[in-house]
Enzyme design. Structure first.
Site, PDB file in Angstrom:
ATOM      1  N   ARG A  51       0.749  -1.327   0.035  1.00 16.56           N
ATOM      2  CA  ARG A  51       0.087  -0.064   0.040  1.00 16.56           C
ATOM      3  C   ARG A  51       0.752   1.288  -0.003  1.00 16.56           C
ATOM      4  NH1 ARG A  51      -2.787  -2.752   2.611  1.00 16.56           N
ATOM      5  NH2 ARG A  51      -1.119  -4.084   2.991  1.00 16.56           N
ATOM      6  N   THR A  52       1.866   1.251   0.603  1.00 14.47           N
ATOM      7  CA  THR A  52       2.434   2.539   0.665  1.00 14.47           C
ATOM      8  C   THR A  52       3.355   2.821  -0.485  1.00 14.47           C
ATOM      9  OG1 THR A  52       3.099   2.029   3.125  1.00 14.47           O
ATOM     10  CG2 THR A  52       4.569   3.908   2.073  1.00 14.47           C
ATOM     11  N   LYS A  80      24.440  -5.275  -5.326  1.00 11.95           N
ATOM     12  CA  LYS A  80      26.151  -5.090  -5.648  1.00 11.95           C
ATOM     13  C   LYS A  80      26.888  -4.488  -4.768  1.00 11.95           C
ATOM     14  CE  LYS A  80      24.836  -4.224 -10.724  1.00 11.95           C
ATOM     15  NZ  LYS A  80      24.866  -3.449 -11.775  1.00 11.95           N
ATOM     16  N   ARG A 101      11.830   3.518   1.547  1.00 11.01           N
ATOM     17  CA  ARG A 101      11.594   2.587   2.468  1.00 11.01           C
ATOM     18  C   ARG A 101      13.004   1.758   2.679  1.00 11.01           C
ATOM     19  NH1 ARG A 101       6.383  -0.971   3.851  1.00 11.01           N
ATOM     20  NH2 ARG A 101       5.846   1.037   4.344  1.00 11.01           N
ATOM     21  N   HIS A 129       7.556   5.924  10.705  1.00 12.18           N
ATOM     22  CA  HIS A 129       6.613   5.707   9.558  1.00 12.18           C
ATOM     23  C   HIS A 129       5.826   7.058   9.354  1.00 12.18           C
ATOM     24  CE1 HIS A 129       4.550   4.372   6.113  1.00 12.18           C
ATOM     25  NE2 HIS A 129       4.339   3.050   6.356  1.00 12.18           N
TER      26      HIS A 129
HETATM   27  C1  NCD Z   1       2.836  -0.498   8.063  1.00 15.63           C
HETATM   28  C2  NCD Z   1       4.515  -0.714   7.949  1.00 15.63           C
HETATM   29  O1  NCD Z   1       5.034  -0.961   6.891  1.00 15.63           O
HETATM   30  O2  NCD Z   1       4.981  -0.428   9.031  1.00 15.63           O
HETATM   31  N1  NCD Z   1       2.335  -1.073   6.699  1.00 15.63           N
HETATM   32  C3  NCD Z   1       1.997   0.299   6.132  1.00 15.63           C
HETATM   33  O3  NCD Z   1       2.779   0.671   5.528  1.00 15.63           O
HETATM   34  N2  NCD Z   1       0.596   0.676   6.057  1.00 15.63           N
HETATM   35  C4  NCD Z   1       2.194  -1.747   9.091  1.00 15.63           C
HETATM   36  C5  NCD Z   1       2.737  -2.989   9.064  1.00 15.63           C
HETATM   37  O4  NCD Z   1       3.509  -3.312   8.264  1.00 15.63           O
HETATM   38  O5  NCD Z   1       2.325  -3.751   9.843  1.00 15.63           O
END
Ligand code: NCD
Length: 304
Positions: A51-52, A80, A101, A129
């Site tokens: 989703r992100t 690499k 990320r 986050h």
């Molecule tokens: C969260 C994350 O990645 O920290 N998910 C997200 O980005 N919506 C929560 C999770 O992974 O549990």
């Protein structure tokens, strides 16, 4: 140049601007359809995400911009041996803004030190986050009409759950916010967060049973036990189903409770809860896209 590494680097006024802009985008999406024409967002995802990453892609598309990037470290030059600092300097030659990320805490902060373009932390290990928090804040404000004076129940993996850490740091700056922290002993919040709350004079209680506090909550923030951050599988298996929100437990809750979850959900919310009007976790996903649009606009200072 501004980055989005941690929500607490942003003032309450900045966060309000982002929420106001997201409300405007929701009301008049057409006004923003070309705001990012010819601009490019790079998504550097060294850790899995659905989703992100898609939310960033959708946000940029809705603003008229384009997206490039990778969705796993194995398909990037990291495999690499390239460093994050080199990768961002290269990618900044192709893109106007970068969402990253990374499994290592602090990696986006390192990236920001070297990057000539804005960096957005899209989740760093078990740390922060911030853009999930933007989604959470807008959802709370739209559901409750305010962010102050609320009692928030944070439930599940409070140790490794980075969404919990960012949301607590953001909301504790609003007057009258209180927390009920519901977790097994092994997954309670990190000591530094407890310290932050004490310093800020924020009231919080730590409990083991959801049933003991659910009736006092305005917001219930459920989280997944973060399997990937455990050192051994046996501990994960023992703790993974510590909390399961179901219609029976919800009978104890207020009628105006707002139930949130950053998703993905595993077992912690029974599917029978999805039709309850208090369940807001799918709306939260949608609001996340609008907040990412607002953030991209702010970081690239688009004049709409
Ligand atoms: C969260 C994350 O990645 O920290 N998910 C997200 O980005 N919506 C929560 C999770 O992974 O549990």
């Amino acid at each position: 140049m501004r980055h989005m590494l941690d929500v607490t680097d942003w003032s309450i006024a900045d966060l309000e601007w982002l929420m106001d802009t997201a409300d405007e985008i929701i009301a008049h999406p057409g006004d923003y359809a070309h705001a990012m024409d010819r601009k490019k967002l790079a998504t550097l995802f060294y850790e899995p995400s659905t989703r992100t990453r898609l939310s960033f892609e959708a946000a940029m598309a809705e603003l008229g911009g384009t997206v490039l990037g990778f969705s796993e470290a194995s398909s990037s030059s990291a495999s690499k041996g390239e460093s994050v600092s080199d990768t961002v300097r290269v990618v900044a030659c192709y893109a106007d803004i970068i969402a990253m990320r990374h499994p290592k805490e602090g990696a986006p902060t390192v990236a920001a030190r070297y990057s000539p373009v804005p960096i957005i932390n899209a989740g760093d290990g078990g740390h922060n986050h911030p853009t999930q928090t933007l989604a959470d804040l807008l959802t709370i404000r739209r559901e409750k009409g305010r962010l102050d004076g609320l009692t928030l129940g944070m439930c599940g993996d409070l140790q490794f759950g980075r969404t919990v850490h960012s949301l607590m740091n953001a909301t504790s700056r609003y007057p009258g916010v209180r927390f009920a922290l519901i977790s097994p002993q092994e997954l309670c919040i990190p000591e530094y967060l407890r310290e932050n709350m004490r310093k800020a004079g924020v009231s919080f209680t730590e409990v083991r049973r959801l049933e003991d506090v659910i009736s006092t909550l305005d917001i219930l923030y459920m989280t997944r036990v973060q399997r990937e951050r455990f050192f051994n599988e046996a501990d994960y298996v023992r703790l993974k189903d510590s909390y399961i929100l179901d219609p029976e437990k919800l009978k104890l809750a207020r009628r105006d409770l707002t139930i949130l979850h950053p998703l993905p959900r595993v077992n912690e919310i029974s599917h029978a809860v999805d039709d309850d009007p208090r369940a807001c976790y799918f709306k939260q996903v949608l609001y996340g896209k609008y907040m990412r649009e607002a953030l991209i606009l702010k970081l690239l200072e688009a004049n709409v």
